[in-house]
Scaffold this motif. Structure first.
Motif, mmCIF file in Angstrom:
data_model
loop_
_atom_site.group_PDB
_atom_site.id
_atom_site.type_symbol
_atom_site.label_atom_id
_atom_site.label_comp_id
_atom_site.label_asym_id
_atom_site.label_seq_id
_atom_site.Cartn_x
_atom_site.Cartn_y
_atom_site.Cartn_z
ATOM 1 N N LEU A 23 95.119 31.248 -30.321
ATOM 2 C CA LEU A 23 95.621 31.618 -28.969
ATOM 3 C C LEU A 23 95.088 30.732 -28.087
ATOM 4 N N LEU A 24 93.809 30.350 -27.988
ATOM 5 C CA LEU A 24 93.217 29.187 -27.275
ATOM 6 C C LEU A 24 91.827 28.544 -27.973
ATOM 7 N N ALA A 25 91.593 27.365 -27.637
ATOM 8 C CA ALA A 25 90.432 26.801 -28.162
ATOM 9 C C ALA A 25 89.771 25.616 -27.406
ATOM 10 N N GLY A 26 88.652 25.615 -27.027
ATOM 11 C CA GLY A 26 88.288 24.347 -26.276
ATOM 12 C C GLY A 26 86.631 24.339 -26.238
ATOM 13 N N PRO A 27 86.050 23.184 -25.793
ATOM 14 C CA PRO A 27 84.634 23.201 -25.508
ATOM 15 C C PRO A 27 84.221 23.655 -24.035
ATOM 16 N N LEU A 28 83.195 24.049 -23.844
ATOM 17 C CA LEU A 28 82.435 24.284 -22.540
ATOM 18 C C LEU A 28 81.695 22.873 -22.066
ATOM 19 N N PRO A 29 82.111 22.497 -20.916
ATOM 20 C CA PRO A 29 81.512 21.070 -20.392
ATOM 21 C C PRO A 29 80.266 21.425 -19.778
ATOM 22 N N ALA A 30 79.146 20.736 -19.997
ATOM 23 C CA ALA A 30 78.091 20.973 -19.451
ATOM 24 C C ALA A 30 77.763 20.645 -17.946
ATOM 25 N N ILE A 31 78.750 20.195 -17.219
ATOM 26 C CA ILE A 31 79.050 20.005 -15.899
ATOM 27 C C ILE A 31 80.212 20.374 -15.516
ATOM 28 N N ASP A 32 80.276 20.580 -14.173
ATOM 29 C CA ASP A 32 81.800 21.166 -13.719
ATOM 30 C C ASP A 32 82.670 19.964 -13.542
ATOM 31 N N ALA A 33 83.235 19.458 -14.674
ATOM 32 C CA ALA A 33 84.030 18.344 -14.608
ATOM 33 C C ALA A 33 84.966 18.677 -16.103
ATOM 34 N N GLU A 34 86.082 18.179 -15.682
ATOM 35 C CA GLU A 34 86.998 18.187 -16.777
ATOM 36 C C GLU A 34 86.732 17.136 -17.918
ATOM 37 N N ASP A 35 86.004 16.027 -17.717
ATOM 38 C CA ASP A 35 85.463 15.157 -18.564
ATOM 39 C C ASP A 35 84.019 15.072 -18.394
ATOM 40 N N PRO A 36 83.103 15.907 -18.915
ATOM 41 C CA PRO A 36 81.582 15.527 -18.584
ATOM 42 C C PRO A 36 81.057 14.235 -19.185
ATOM 43 N N GLY A 37 81.838 13.461 -19.639
ATOM 44 C CA GLY A 37 81.134 12.170 -20.150
ATOM 45 C C GLY A 37 79.903 12.237 -20.929
ATOM 46 N N ASP A 38 78.693 11.554 -20.549
ATOM 47 C CA ASP A 38 77.643 11.720 -21.115
ATOM 48 C C ASP A 38 76.982 12.932 -21.328
ATOM 49 N N ALA A 39 77.297 13.872 -20.413
ATOM 50 C CA ALA A 39 76.589 15.008 -20.175
ATOM 51 C C ALA A 39 76.957 16.036 -21.478
ATOM 52 N N GLY A 40 78.174 15.799 -21.782
ATOM 53 C CA GLY A 40 78.526 16.583 -23.118
ATOM 54 C C GLY A 40 78.953 18.017 -22.736
ATOM 55 N N PHE A 41 78.849 18.777 -23.870
ATOM 56 C CA PHE A 41 79.338 20.337 -23.785
ATOM 57 C C PHE A 41 78.127 21.141 -24.163
ATOM 58 N N THR A 42 77.997 22.318 -23.943
ATOM 59 C CA THR A 42 77.175 23.499 -24.197
ATOM 60 C C THR A 42 77.595 24.414 -25.098
ATOM 61 N N GLY A 43 78.888 24.149 -25.604
ATOM 62 C CA GLY A 43 79.417 25.170 -26.629
ATOM 63 C C GLY A 43 81.013 24.948 -26.780
ATOM 64 N N SER A 44 81.579 26.187 -27.277
ATOM 65 C CA SER A 44 82.692 26.208 -27.727
ATOM 66 C C SER A 44 83.330 27.640 -27.629
#
Length: 99
Positions: free
Chosen positions: A38-59
Motif C-alpha cells: 500500500l505504501l512504504a517510505g523512510p521518515l526524514p530526520a528533518i522537515d525536508a524531502e531530502d534530509p541529506g546528511d541528517a538521514g532518517f529516523t525510521g521507516s
C-alpha cells in the motif's frame, strides 16, 4: 489484511541504510509486484524531502499479509535489521479507510 510495520532507526543510521538499501528495496519491489504494497517510505530526520546528511529516523511500510505472524516474520527478515539499521520494529494490523 493490511499491516503497518513501523521501525525506528538506531542513531547515525544513514551509512548502514545506504549499504543495505538495495536489498531492502528489492523486497519491497516483490510486495509491489504482487499488488500487496500500500505504501512504504523512510521518515526524514528533518522537515525536508531530502534530509541529506541528517538521514532518517525510521521507516513505515503498510502491506498486505495473510496474518499478523506472517507480517512479523516478513519484517524480521528485513535487510535493515541484519545491517543494524533498526533499533525497534512494531507490527500492527492496519485498516485502510481512505482513500
Amino acid at each position: 489484511m493490511y499491516y503497518s510495520i513501523y521501525a525506528e532507526d538506531v542513531a547515525e543510521s544513514l551509512p548502514l541504510r545506504q549499504t543495505a538499501r538495495p536489498a531492502h528495496v528489492a523486497r519491497l519491489e516483490i510486495l509491489k509486484n504482487e499488488g500487496r504494497l500500500l505504501l512504504a517510505g523512510p521518515l526524514p530526520a528533518i522537515d525536508a524531502e531530502d534530509p541529506g546528511d541528517a538521514g532518517f529516523t525510521g521507516s513505515l511500510i503498510v502491506a498486505e499479509f495473510e496474518s499478523l505472524a506472517d507480517a512479523q516474520s516478513w519484517a524480521e527478515a528485513d535487510p535493515y535489521i541484519a545491517a543494524g539499521v533498526y533499533a525497534s520494529v512494531t507490527v500492527k494490523p492496519f485498516k485502510k479507510v481512505w482513500p
